[in-house]
Design an enzyme around this catalytic site. Structure first.
Site, PDB file in Angstrom:
ATOM      1  N   ASP A   1      -1.464 -33.376 -15.996  1.00 42.06           N
ATOM      2  CA  ASP A   1      -0.034 -33.415 -15.253  1.00 42.06           C
ATOM      3  C   ASP A   1       0.258 -34.359 -14.250  1.00 42.06           C
ATOM      4  OD1 ASP A   1       2.653 -32.526 -14.859  1.00 42.06           O
ATOM      5  OD2 ASP A   1       1.846 -30.455 -14.835  1.00 42.06           O
TER       6      ASP A   1
HETATM    7  C1  BGC Z   1       5.578 -30.935 -14.577  1.00 43.20           C
HETATM    8  C2  BGC Z   1       5.299 -31.412 -16.355  1.00 43.20           C
HETATM    9  C3  BGC Z   1       6.183 -32.284 -16.475  1.00 43.20           C
HETATM   10  C4  BGC Z   1       5.766 -33.673 -15.591  1.00 43.20           C
HETATM   11  C5  BGC Z   1       6.808 -34.808 -15.875  1.00 43.20           C
HETATM   12  C6  BGC Z   1       5.353 -32.004 -13.914  1.00 43.20           C
HETATM   13  O1  BGC Z   1       5.802 -31.749 -12.508  1.00 43.20           O
HETATM   14  O2  BGC Z   1       4.570 -30.042 -14.480  1.00 43.20           O
HETATM   15  O3  BGC Z   1       5.766 -30.172 -17.009  1.00 43.20           O
HETATM   16  O4  BGC Z   1       6.230 -32.800 -17.949  1.00 43.20           O
HETATM   17  O5  BGC Z   1       5.896 -33.270 -14.231  1.00 43.20           O
HETATM   18  O6  BGC Z   1       7.807 -34.678 -15.441  1.00 43.20           O
END
Ligand code: BGC
Length: 705
Positions: A227
């Site tokens: 993530d």
């Molecule tokens: C989120 C993800 C997301 C990623 C990119 C993170 O803060 O938890 O779900 O895909 O950011 O935006």
């Protein structure tokens, strides 16, 4: 592995390989142009294709906005979910993106998790089957689906550091199951590891999860990304099986990984493996290509609008409809009062990375106004002045009050602090109900909220964050041009204090203890004999249906076997409509607290089918159950056998059958009950099946169920 990929890897320098293990900026993978490896663009996910973002995270170009996760959960229909995710995949491609950061398959463990709106359900089987639909819809359109967030990411509070403390059996039976479905049955090409730690260790550093379970047991052949800004190590994550740190420049991977190889701390073959996994997946999706150009030319297509609208109506749940208040009789209404927050603006999505800029937004007032029969008056008021709203309701033939939350109240990054409707919305509903007997309340939220008026209101709809077509879908349902096709994907509790994780959410001292174990959602309320306001699976059609009789293709199930549950369903009412047939499996003896036995929930959803029938029509729904529908995960206790020996006569051998040396999925012999109904609390038919047990675990190749 394709020869082409092998040839590329053989040509790559250490630095080029290391560069591929981290993003090129926020949304791209790194290119190796001299070898014909172009950049690959990623985009959020899940209810639209966000594309490139500004410094504040806002989408730069519009996208079709489909209903959010909990709305898709309420469709109980993997096919509709696949149609909807297919539109997102096409939008992603219009933004030059070929990796979609979706679906979110974490569970609704507690109603206050900020991201419930993004996730499908409290139930792992429903979540798993819908995840399969979502992944297929995306990948059939040539885009790689990224199932996220792996795993036990069910709180926003301190999400980067908190540790979800979960026992192994609960992990396997609940939280891993949707991922297992998405990977094994859906064939997801990518997985995103979560921010949180699991039992003290960051998931990106967890070899057992990434290497042993995901790849070893489930045969996952795609790549794993972190993530965003979640990576906290270099060697640990590299050895655990993480492939890409996102975004770039990387802190743990990238140059740091090249350095580790040069220093002899990691082998270059470890990098080869990561690059191979990415390139093999890219090759499979036709993404090993030159001449990549990053342009965003979104198209507002009629076909996508139609899918978004259909999904939104299929998601709307009719929770209550006394005296056929709904649908509203357009021919007889001379005036309607449209009140509440939603009269001014509907909430069509939640906040955070899932936010997109829709091609357009519709006001319910405009849509409804245009569709009421000639001359009918529509008075519209936000309801801030409750007395004024009540007087508008008093002067109208019917009142529609749209209450709820919005993307500032339900969002990634923080949890809700209360289950109550914000501001004075509950009071507004009470005042309107007192003023008009034909009051319809519409709940426009992504997660469960308190509904103190639920037992008194004539009609109650849950419309979710229904995407850009929500106003059209609501008008369709209110006026009876479409069925409210949804069923609750979670239980709505009587009160927050009754919820399974009450006291264990959002955790303390960096630890979120999943103390309720397997008893999440309806499993908990049933075990504890706690009343709920509306049970899991509940939802009313505008027509009426009979369910049954039920036949099973076999009365016995042995290891390796399966059976089909055949359910007759008839539309006994005057209108076309849909019913969701739900199949639950109850273990022998009611499951719980058998002396020396295993704790099992009273029942668990193991199959479902949505049937659509015209008035008087009937059909037979066939729902397959397999070994895993009856199995449970035994963590095993090999030490017990040694202890017995050392204890000699003092040890009891009578419990031998309760202990196993090998962990795995097991089938226990006994009489299981197959329960068929229209919600977890409304079981219409029961059939008994004899299961032959086995002392051996089910083979790893046994499909999830
Ligand atoms: C989120 C993800 C997301 C990623 C990119 C993170 O803060 O938890 O779900 O895909 O950011 O935006």
């Amino acid at each position: 592995m394709p020869e082409r990929v092998e040839a590329i890897v053989a040509e790559m320098t250490l630095e080029e390989k290391a560069a591929m293990t981290t993003g090129a900026g926020m949304w791209h993978t790194a290119a190796v142009e001299r070898l014909g490896v172009g950049r690959v663009k990623m985009t959020d996910g899940p209810n639209g294709a966000r594309g490139l973002t500004s410094d504040t995270g806002a989408s730069l170009t519009p996208s079709v906005c489909i209903p959010s996760g909990s709305a898709l959960g309420a469709t109980w229909d993997p096919e509709i979910v696949g149609l909807a995710s297919g539109t997102v995949a096409r939008q992603a491609k219009q933004k030059s993106a070929n990796v979609l950061l979706a679906p979110t398959v974490n569970l609704h463990r507690h109603p206050l998790w900020g991201r419930n709106f993004e996730a499908f359900s409290e139930d792992p089987f429903l979540t798993g089957k819908l995840a399969v639909g979502y992944v297929r819809g995306v990948q059939e359109n040539g885009v790689i689906a990224t199932v996220k967030h792996f795993v036990c990411n069910e709180v926003e509070h301190e999400r980067r550091t908190s540790s979800s403390e979960v026992d192994e059996r609960t992990l396997r039976e609940l939280y891993l199951l949707p991922f297992e479905f998405a990977v094994r049955e859906g064939g997801a090409g990518a997985v995103m590891s979560s921010y949180n730690r699991l039992n003290g260790r960051h998931v990106a550093d967890d070899r057992r999860l990434l290497d042993e379970i995901l790849r070893g047991e489930w045969g996952f052949g795609g790549f794993v990304m972190s993530d965003w800004w979640a990576l906290v190590s270099t060697l640990e994550a590299a050895e655990a099986g993480l492939d890409v740190e996102m975004p770039g420049p990387g802190k743990g991977f990238g140059p740091a990984l090249a350095e580790a190889v040069r220093e002899g701390l990691a082998s270059e073959s470890l990098l080869d493996q990561k690059v191979r996994r990415m390139l093999t997946t890219f090759d499979h999706f036709g993404l090993l290509r030159d001449g990549y150009e990053d342009v965003e030319v979104p198209v507002d297509a009629g076909e996508d609008r139609a899918v978004a609208r259909r999904a939104a109506t299929e998601a709307i749940v009719c929770l209550r409809n006394e005296g056929h208040t709904l649908p509203l009789d357009r021919g007889r209404l001379r005036s309607v009062a449209l009140l509440g927050r939603g009269a001014e603006k509907l909430a069509i999505m939640g906040g955070g990375s899932a936010q997109v800029v829709p091609h357009y937004e519709l006001r319910l007032a405009d849509v409804l106004g245009a569709r009421l029969a000639g001359g009918a008056r529509l008075s519209v008021d936000r309801g801030d002045d409750i007395a004024r709203a009540a007087s508008l309701a008093r002067d109208a033939d019917a009142a529609v009050v749209v209450v709820g939350t919005d993307e500032k109240e339900e969002s990634e990054g923080f949890d809700r602090t209360t289950m109550a409707l914000p501001c004075k919305q509950a009071k507004l509903v009470e005042a309107v109900m007192a003023a008009n007997q034909r009051t319809v309340v519409v709940v426009n939220t992504g997660a469960a909220v308190e509904l103190p008026f639920a037992r008194a209101v004539p009609a109650l709809l849950q419309c979710w964050f229904g995407g850009q077509e929500l106003a059209n879908a609501l008008a369709d349902v209110l006026l009876g041009e479409a069925e409210p096709g949804g069923r609750l994907p979670f239980s709505i509790p009587e009160r927050i204090e009754h919820t399974p994780a009450f006291g264990g959410f959002p955790g303390e001292s960096s630890s979120v203890r999943y103390g309720e174990g397997q008893l999440v959602g309806y499993r908990w309320y049933e075990a504890r004999h706690l009343p709920v306001l509306f049970p899991f699976g509940h939802g009313l059609s505008y027509s009426s249906f009979s369910i049954g009789p039920v036949r099973v293709s076999a009365r016995e199930l042995a290891p390796g076997g399966k059976l089909t549950v055949e359910v007759e369903v008839e539309n006994t009412g005057p209108r076309p409509g849909s019913e969701v047939v739900q199949v639950y499996v109850a273990p022998p003896g009611g499951g719980q607290l058998q002396p020396g036995g295993r704790m099992r929930p009273l029942k668990a959803l193991k199959g479902f089918a949505k049937v659509r029938l015209g008035p008087g029509e009937s059909t037979v729904a066939g729902i397959e159950l397999t070994e895993r529908s009856f199995a449970y995960y035994d963590i095993a206790d090999a030490d017990w056998f040694g202890l017995q020996e050392r204890l000699g006569d003092a040890g009891s051998t009578s419990h031998q059958a309760l202990h196993r040396e090998r962990a795995g999925w097991y089938l226990d012999a006994g009489t299981y009950e197959i329960q068929v109904g229209r919600s977890s609390a409304d079981i219409c038919e029961r059939v008994q099946v004899e299961v032959t047990g086995s002392s051996q675990p089910l083979p790893l190749s046994t499909p999830p169920g």
